[in-house]
Design a protein around this motif. Structure first.
Motif, mmCIF file in Angstrom:
data_model
loop_
_atom_site.group_PDB
_atom_site.id
_atom_site.type_symbol
_atom_site.label_atom_id
_atom_site.label_comp_id
_atom_site.label_asym_id
_atom_site.label_seq_id
_atom_site.Cartn_x
_atom_site.Cartn_y
_atom_site.Cartn_z
ATOM 1 N N ARG A 1 0.829 -1.205 0.000
ATOM 2 C CA ARG A 1 0.000 0.000 0.000
ATOM 3 C C ARG A 1 0.870 1.265 0.000
ATOM 4 N N ASP A 2 1.926 1.286 0.820
ATOM 5 C CA ASP A 2 2.803 2.459 0.847
ATOM 6 C C ASP A 2 3.628 2.588 -0.427
ATOM 7 N N LEU A 3 4.044 1.470 -0.990
ATOM 8 C CA LEU A 3 4.766 1.530 -2.263
ATOM 9 C C LEU A 3 3.859 2.069 -3.363
ATOM 10 N N ALA A 4 2.615 1.625 -3.382
ATOM 11 C CA ALA A 4 1.665 2.120 -4.386
ATOM 12 C C ALA A 4 1.416 3.609 -4.189
ATOM 13 N N ARG A 5 1.292 4.033 -2.942
ATOM 14 C CA ARG A 5 1.067 5.439 -2.640
ATOM 15 C C ARG A 5 2.249 6.280 -3.128
ATOM 16 N N ALA A 6 3.446 5.709 -3.066
ATOM 17 C CA ALA A 6 4.645 6.406 -3.526
ATOM 18 C C ALA A 6 4.896 6.176 -5.013
ATOM 19 N N ASP A 7 3.973 5.469 -5.676
ATOM 20 C CA ASP A 7 4.086 5.157 -7.107
ATOM 21 C C ASP A 7 5.352 4.358 -7.400
ATOM 22 N N ARG A 8 5.650 3.401 -6.526
ATOM 23 C CA ARG A 8 6.795 2.512 -6.700
ATOM 24 C C ARG A 8 6.313 1.077 -6.607
ATOM 25 N N GLN A 9 6.987 0.183 -7.282
ATOM 26 C CA GLN A 9 6.606 -1.225 -7.251
ATOM 27 C C GLN A 9 7.585 -2.085 -6.459
ATOM 28 N N ILE A 10 8.825 -1.623 -6.356
ATOM 29 C CA ILE A 10 9.847 -2.448 -5.717
ATOM 30 C C ILE A 10 10.690 -1.613 -4.759
ATOM 31 N N LEU A 11 11.391 -2.305 -3.892
ATOM 32 C CA LEU A 11 12.361 -1.682 -3.011
ATOM 33 C C LEU A 11 13.702 -1.660 -3.718
ATOM 34 N N PRO A 12 14.640 -0.840 -3.457
ATOM 35 C CA PRO A 12 14.657 0.094 -2.333
ATOM 36 C C PRO A 12 13.902 1.372 -2.660
ATOM 37 N N VAL A 13 13.360 1.954 -1.626
ATOM 38 C CA VAL A 13 12.678 3.234 -1.732
ATOM 39 C C VAL A 13 12.884 3.965 -0.413
ATOM 40 N N ASN A 14 13.033 5.258 -0.494
ATOM 41 C CA ASN A 14 13.195 6.085 0.697
ATOM 42 C C ASN A 14 11.913 6.872 0.903
ATOM 43 N N LEU A 15 11.232 6.595 1.999
ATOM 44 C CA LEU A 15 10.007 7.288 2.336
ATOM 45 C C LEU A 15 10.183 7.973 3.685
ATOM 46 N N ILE A 16 9.739 9.207 3.763
ATOM 47 C CA ILE A 16 9.727 9.944 5.017
ATOM 48 C C ILE A 16 8.265 10.067 5.435
ATOM 49 N N TYR A 17 7.948 9.581 6.622
ATOM 50 C CA TYR A 17 6.579 9.613 7.099
ATOM 51 C C TYR A 17 6.355 10.840 7.981
ATOM 52 N N PRO A 18 5.432 11.712 7.573
ATOM 53 C CA PRO A 18 5.146 12.896 8.376
ATOM 54 C C PRO A 18 4.404 12.509 9.662
ATOM 55 N N PRO A 19 4.379 13.395 10.637
ATOM 56 C CA PRO A 19 3.771 13.066 11.925
ATOM 57 C C PRO A 19 2.274 12.788 11.849
ATOM 58 N N ASN A 20 1.605 13.280 10.835
ATOM 59 C CA ASN A 20 0.162 13.038 10.715
ATOM 60 C C ASN A 20 -0.161 11.951 9.682
ATOM 61 N N TYR A 21 0.809 11.095 9.391
ATOM 62 C CA TYR A 21 0.584 9.957 8.509
ATOM 63 C C TYR A 21 -0.484 9.075 9.137
ATOM 64 N N PRO A 22 -1.449 8.568 8.448
ATOM 65 C CA PRO A 22 -1.607 8.470 7.008
ATOM 66 C C PRO A 22 -2.429 9.592 6.374
ATOM 67 N N GLU A 23 -2.866 10.581 7.167
ATOM 68 C CA GLU A 23 -3.601 11.682 6.552
ATOM 69 C C GLU A 23 -2.744 12.394 5.501
ATOM 70 N N GLU A 24 -1.496 12.624 5.836
ATOM 71 C CA GLU A 24 -0.517 13.205 4.899
ATOM 72 C C GLU A 24 0.303 12.040 4.359
#
Length: 77
Positions: free
Chosen positions: A17-40
């Motif tokens: 779900r997070d990879l799809a949200r970031a428009d990625r299919q595979i790792l590696p990926v660098n995601l920074i989660y904001p404090p109000n995740y998953p709203e942001e």
């Protein structure tokens, strides 16, 4: 801030779900989660980041923090 290392060998739904949200299919990926995740949504970074990339993320996080603080003040008054 916390570093989380993920192994997607088992193809877990929450990771997909997070990879799809970031428009990625595979790792590696660098995601920074904001404090109000998953709203942001998570902030996607390239595999290789430089100082300018880091500053952009910090500026966005500052805006998110300020918006959250403003929202909390409005609710409390």
């Amino acid at each position: 801030m916390e570093l989380i290392v993920v192994d997607d060998t088992l193809r877990e739904e929450r990771i997909s779900r997070d990879l799809a949200r970031a428009d990625r299919q595979i790792l590696p990926v660098n995601l920074i989660y904001p404090p109000n995740y998953p709203e942001e949504p998570a902030i996607l970074l390239d595999e290789f980041i430089g100082p300018a990339d880091a500053l952009k993320v910090l500026e966005r996080m500052e805006k998110i923090q300020n918006n959250l603080a403003s929202s909390r003040l409005a609710v409390n008054h």
